[in-house]
Design a protein around this motif. Structure first.
Motif, PDB file in Angstrom:
ATOM      1  N   ILE A  57       0.746  -1.422  -0.127  1.00  0.00           N
ATOM      2  CA  ILE A  57      -0.024   0.108  -0.106  1.00  0.00           C
ATOM      3  C   ILE A  57       0.805   1.257   0.161  1.00  0.00           C
ATOM      4  O   ILE A  57       0.624   2.204   0.382  1.00  0.00           O
ATOM      5  CB  ILE A  57      -1.056   0.072   1.189  1.00  0.00           C
ATOM      6  CG1 ILE A  57      -0.031  -0.375   2.574  1.00  0.00           C
ATOM      7  CG2 ILE A  57      -1.953  -0.957   0.750  1.00  0.00           C
ATOM      8  CD1 ILE A  57      -1.299  -0.096   3.591  1.00  0.00           C
ATOM      9  N   ALA A  58       2.104   1.081  -0.200  1.00  0.00           N
ATOM     10  CA  ALA A  58       2.931   2.215  -0.289  1.00  0.00           C
ATOM     11  C   ALA A  58       2.705   3.267  -1.322  1.00  0.00           C
ATOM     12  O   ALA A  58       2.082   2.940  -2.582  1.00  0.00           O
ATOM     13  CB  ALA A  58       4.396   1.653  -0.184  1.00  0.00           C
ATOM     14  N   PRO A  59       3.076   4.525  -1.518  1.00  0.00           N
ATOM     15  CA  PRO A  59       3.085   5.337  -2.619  1.00  0.00           C
ATOM     16  C   PRO A  59       3.605   4.773  -3.717  1.00  0.00           C
ATOM     17  O   PRO A  59       2.883   5.058  -4.816  1.00  0.00           O
ATOM     18  CB  PRO A  59       3.474   6.648  -2.061  1.00  0.00           C
ATOM     19  CG  PRO A  59       3.401   6.583  -0.456  1.00  0.00           C
ATOM     20  CD  PRO A  59       3.734   5.242  -0.109  1.00  0.00           C
ATOM     21  N   THR A  60       4.838   4.308  -3.556  1.00  0.00           N
ATOM     22  CA  THR A  60       5.340   4.029  -4.866  1.00  0.00           C
ATOM     23  C   THR A  60       4.685   2.647  -5.347  1.00  0.00           C
ATOM     24  O   THR A  60       4.606   1.720  -4.440  1.00  0.00           O
ATOM     25  CB  THR A  60       7.038   3.542  -4.573  1.00  0.00           C
ATOM     26  OG1 THR A  60       7.474   4.875  -4.226  1.00  0.00           O
ATOM     27  CG2 THR A  60       7.518   3.046  -6.011  1.00  0.00           C
ATOM     28  N   GLN A  61       4.345   2.386  -6.525  1.00  0.00           N
ATOM     29  CA  GLN A  61       3.560   1.225  -6.928  1.00  0.00           C
ATOM     30  C   GLN A  61       4.538   0.406  -7.636  1.00  0.00           C
ATOM     31  O   GLN A  61       4.855   0.614  -8.802  1.00  0.00           O
ATOM     32  CB  GLN A  61       2.290   1.786  -7.918  1.00  0.00           C
ATOM     33  CG  GLN A  61       1.299   2.486  -7.188  1.00  0.00           C
ATOM     34  CD  GLN A  61       0.296   2.948  -7.970  1.00  0.00           C
ATOM     35  OE1 GLN A  61       0.034   2.419  -9.169  1.00  0.00           O
ATOM     36  NE2 GLN A  61      -0.598   3.842  -7.412  1.00  0.00           N
ATOM     37  N   SER A  62       4.929  -0.563  -7.011  1.00  0.00           N
ATOM     38  CA  SER A  62       5.820  -1.558  -7.570  1.00  0.00           C
ATOM     39  C   SER A  62       4.825  -2.781  -7.946  1.00  0.00           C
ATOM     40  O   SER A  62       3.752  -2.749  -7.885  1.00  0.00           O
ATOM     41  CB  SER A  62       6.702  -2.098  -6.513  1.00  0.00           C
ATOM     42  OG  SER A  62       6.221  -2.756  -5.507  1.00  0.00           O
ATOM     43  N   TRP A  63       5.523  -3.970  -8.268  1.00  0.00           N
ATOM     44  CA  TRP A  63       4.861  -5.314  -8.744  1.00  0.00           C
ATOM     45  C   TRP A  63       4.474  -5.908  -7.463  1.00  0.00           C
ATOM     46  O   TRP A  63       3.536  -7.096  -7.737  1.00  0.00           O
ATOM     47  CB  TRP A  63       5.591  -6.131  -9.694  1.00  0.00           C
ATOM     48  CG  TRP A  63       7.048  -6.721  -9.141  1.00  0.00           C
ATOM     49  CD1 TRP A  63       7.396  -6.329  -7.771  1.00  0.00           C
ATOM     50  CD2 TRP A  63       7.809  -7.788  -9.678  1.00  0.00           C
ATOM     51  NE1 TRP A  63       8.527  -7.333  -7.662  1.00  0.00           N
ATOM     52  CE2 TRP A  63       8.861  -8.081  -8.737  1.00  0.00           C
ATOM     53  CE3 TRP A  63       7.433  -8.459 -10.864  1.00  0.00           C
ATOM     54  CZ2 TRP A  63       9.631  -8.945  -9.035  1.00  0.00           C
ATOM     55  CZ3 TRP A  63       8.376  -9.399 -11.274  1.00  0.00           C
ATOM     56  CH2 TRP A  63       9.519  -9.618 -10.381  1.00  0.00           C
ATOM     57  N   TRP A  64       4.521  -5.376  -6.307  1.00  0.00           N
ATOM     58  CA  TRP A  64       3.875  -5.640  -5.119  1.00  0.00           C
ATOM     59  C   TRP A  64       2.838  -4.922  -4.560  1.00  0.00           C
ATOM     60  O   TRP A  64       2.360  -5.389  -3.546  1.00  0.00           O
ATOM     61  CB  TRP A  64       5.110  -5.801  -4.005  1.00  0.00           C
ATOM     62  CG  TRP A  64       6.340  -6.823  -4.486  1.00  0.00           C
ATOM     63  CD1 TRP A  64       6.315  -7.953  -4.716  1.00  0.00           C
ATOM     64  CD2 TRP A  64       7.790  -6.429  -4.208  1.00  0.00           C
ATOM     65  NE1 TRP A  64       7.500  -8.388  -4.937  1.00  0.00           N
ATOM     66  CE2 TRP A  64       8.598  -7.502  -4.501  1.00  0.00           C
ATOM     67  CE3 TRP A  64       8.351  -5.289  -3.735  1.00  0.00           C
ATOM     68  CZ2 TRP A  64       9.711  -7.458  -4.565  1.00  0.00           C
ATOM     69  CZ3 TRP A  64       9.644  -5.040  -3.617  1.00  0.00           C
ATOM     70  CH2 TRP A  64      10.521  -6.474  -4.245  1.00  0.00           C
ATOM     71  N   HIS A  65       2.358  -3.923  -5.417  1.00  0.00           N
ATOM     72  CA  HIS A  65       1.522  -3.118  -5.034  1.00  0.00           C
ATOM     73  C   HIS A  65       0.098  -3.534  -5.318  1.00  0.00           C
ATOM     74  O   HIS A  65      -0.082  -4.333  -6.206  1.00  0.00           O
ATOM     75  CB  HIS A  65       1.576  -1.630  -5.650  1.00  0.00           C
ATOM     76  CG  HIS A  65       0.855  -0.717  -4.833  1.00  0.00           C
ATOM     77  ND1 HIS A  65      -0.401  -0.254  -5.253  1.00  0.00           N
ATOM     78  CD2 HIS A  65       1.201   0.166  -4.138  1.00  0.00           C
ATOM     79  CE1 HIS A  65      -0.762   0.770  -4.730  1.00  0.00           C
ATOM     80  NE2 HIS A  65       0.342   0.926  -3.748  1.00  0.00           N
ATOM     81  N   ILE A  66      -0.965  -3.173  -4.403  1.00  0.00           N
ATOM     82  CA  ILE A  66      -2.280  -3.840  -4.628  1.00  0.00           C
ATOM     83  C   ILE A  66      -3.006  -3.526  -6.046  1.00  0.00           C
ATOM     84  O   ILE A  66      -3.818  -4.241  -6.614  1.00  0.00           O
ATOM     85  CB  ILE A  66      -3.189  -3.507  -3.357  1.00  0.00           C
ATOM     86  CG1 ILE A  66      -3.245  -1.951  -3.508  1.00  0.00           C
ATOM     87  CG2 ILE A  66      -2.888  -4.256  -2.092  1.00  0.00           C
ATOM     88  CD1 ILE A  66      -4.455  -1.487  -2.335  1.00  0.00           C
ATOM     89  N   THR A  67      -2.525  -2.278  -6.489  1.00  0.00           N
ATOM     90  CA  THR A  67      -3.257  -1.812  -7.958  1.00  0.00           C
ATOM     91  C   THR A  67      -2.660  -2.851  -8.881  1.00  0.00           C
ATOM     92  O   THR A  67      -3.130  -2.568  -9.973  1.00  0.00           O
ATOM     93  CB  THR A  67      -2.754  -0.383  -8.223  1.00  0.00           C
ATOM     94  OG1 THR A  67      -1.153  -0.162  -8.049  1.00  0.00           O
ATOM     95  CG2 THR A  67      -3.092   0.596  -7.136  1.00  0.00           C
ATOM     96  N   GLN A  68      -1.597  -3.591  -8.808  1.00  0.00           N
ATOM     97  CA  GLN A  68      -1.280  -4.484  -9.604  1.00  0.00           C
ATOM     98  C   GLN A  68      -1.784  -6.047  -9.614  1.00  0.00           C
ATOM     99  O   GLN A  68      -1.448  -6.774 -10.394  1.00  0.00           O
ATOM    100  CB  GLN A  68       0.457  -4.436  -9.728  1.00  0.00           C
ATOM    101  CG  GLN A  68       1.147  -3.470  -9.668  1.00  0.00           C
ATOM    102  CD  GLN A  68       0.970  -2.573 -10.989  1.00  0.00           C
ATOM    103  OE1 GLN A  68       0.479  -2.871 -11.884  1.00  0.00           O
ATOM    104  NE2 GLN A  68       1.289  -0.920 -10.841  1.00  0.00           N
ATOM    105  N   PHE A  69      -2.776  -5.989  -8.504  1.00  0.00           N
ATOM    106  CA  PHE A  69      -3.125  -7.520  -8.262  1.00  0.00           C
ATOM    107  C   PHE A  69      -4.565  -7.533  -8.759  1.00  0.00           C
ATOM    108  O   PHE A  69      -5.405  -6.726  -8.562  1.00  0.00           O
ATOM    109  CB  PHE A  69      -2.945  -8.004  -7.143  1.00  0.00           C
ATOM    110  CG  PHE A  69      -1.658  -8.341  -6.574  1.00  0.00           C
ATOM    111  CD1 PHE A  69      -1.389  -9.510  -6.339  1.00  0.00           C
ATOM    112  CD2 PHE A  69      -0.447  -7.295  -6.284  1.00  0.00           C
ATOM    113  CE1 PHE A  69      -0.076 -10.017  -6.153  1.00  0.00           C
ATOM    114  CE2 PHE A  69       0.989  -7.833  -6.125  1.00  0.00           C
ATOM    115  CZ  PHE A  69       1.069  -9.100  -6.011  1.00  0.00           C
TER     116      PHE A  69
END
Length: 217
Positions: A57-69
């Protein structure tokens, strides 16, 4: 048959962060005892889960970020998930979010330099595909929901998203020795592209290295 209806597939939400964190750790481990976060952080499972949940849930959106799932639900409960995104920039984003979360929680034990040094063991055998690929990664199902076709449904949605985004090829990687993953991805139409092995990697993880499968979309 009763109880075998199509799962509900939806984007991950902030309240899924702990579920996503657990599945990230599970996907990195495969059938082996430790995955990348376990080794790179050097912590016990509760601490690793808490750190990965912050990353999700961090500001930086990595491939671990909820927005990618995307998430598969069974009777309204999250049961399986995966991330799907363009390959370009994934490594830089991953490094950036680890630094960001380490600074945010202000713990000396999360010194990014130490984390990256411990995590560098995978560099000799990591295979990710080309910058123009659509990546499917961090695929995992909770044990009690396995065998229901949830991953096949998720992969179908992920491939459709990649096609809609203009990608022609999808890539997926997994630990050599994860036979369940290999069978699943073969069933989804993926085939062998490459693998890389490293004795030091095997000594640390129990797996000889990584294998990558691809398919057109």
């Amino acid at each position: 048959m009763a109880g075998r209806s199509q799962p509900a597939i939806r984007p991950a939400r902030p309240e899924d962060a702990s579920f996503i964190a657990r599945n990230i750790l599970s996907s990195q481990r495969g059938p082996f005892p430790r995955g990348w976060f376990d080794i790179a952080l050097g912590w016990d499972e509760p601490q690793c889960l808490a750190f990965v949940e912050c990353i999700a849930i961090a500001p930086t959106q990595s491939w671990w970020h909820i927005t990618q799932f995307i998430v598969a639900e069974v009777e309204g409960e999250p049961a399986a998930s995966l991330c799907a995104l363009p390959a370009a920039g994934t490594e830089a984003a991953a490094r950036a979010v680890i630094k960001e979360v380490a600074a945010a929680i202000a713990l000396s034990a999360t010194d990014p330099t130490v984390v990256f040094r411990r995590g560098a063991y995978g560099a000799n055998c990591w295979v990710q595909g080309g910058e123009g690929d659509w990546l499917i990664e961090h695929v995992a199902t909770l044990p009690e929901y396995r065998g229901r076709g949830l991953v096949q449904a998720l992969i179908g949605h992920a491939l459709a998203a990649g096609r809609a985004a203009g990608f022609a090829h999808a890539s997926i990687s997994f630990l050599i020795g994860n036979e369940a993953a290999e069978r699943c991805y073969t069933k989804a139409g993926f085939s062998f592209a490459e693998e890389r092995r490293d004795p030091a990697f095997e000594a640390l993880t129990g797996s000889p290295g990584f294998r990558r499968f691809t398919r057109g979309i």
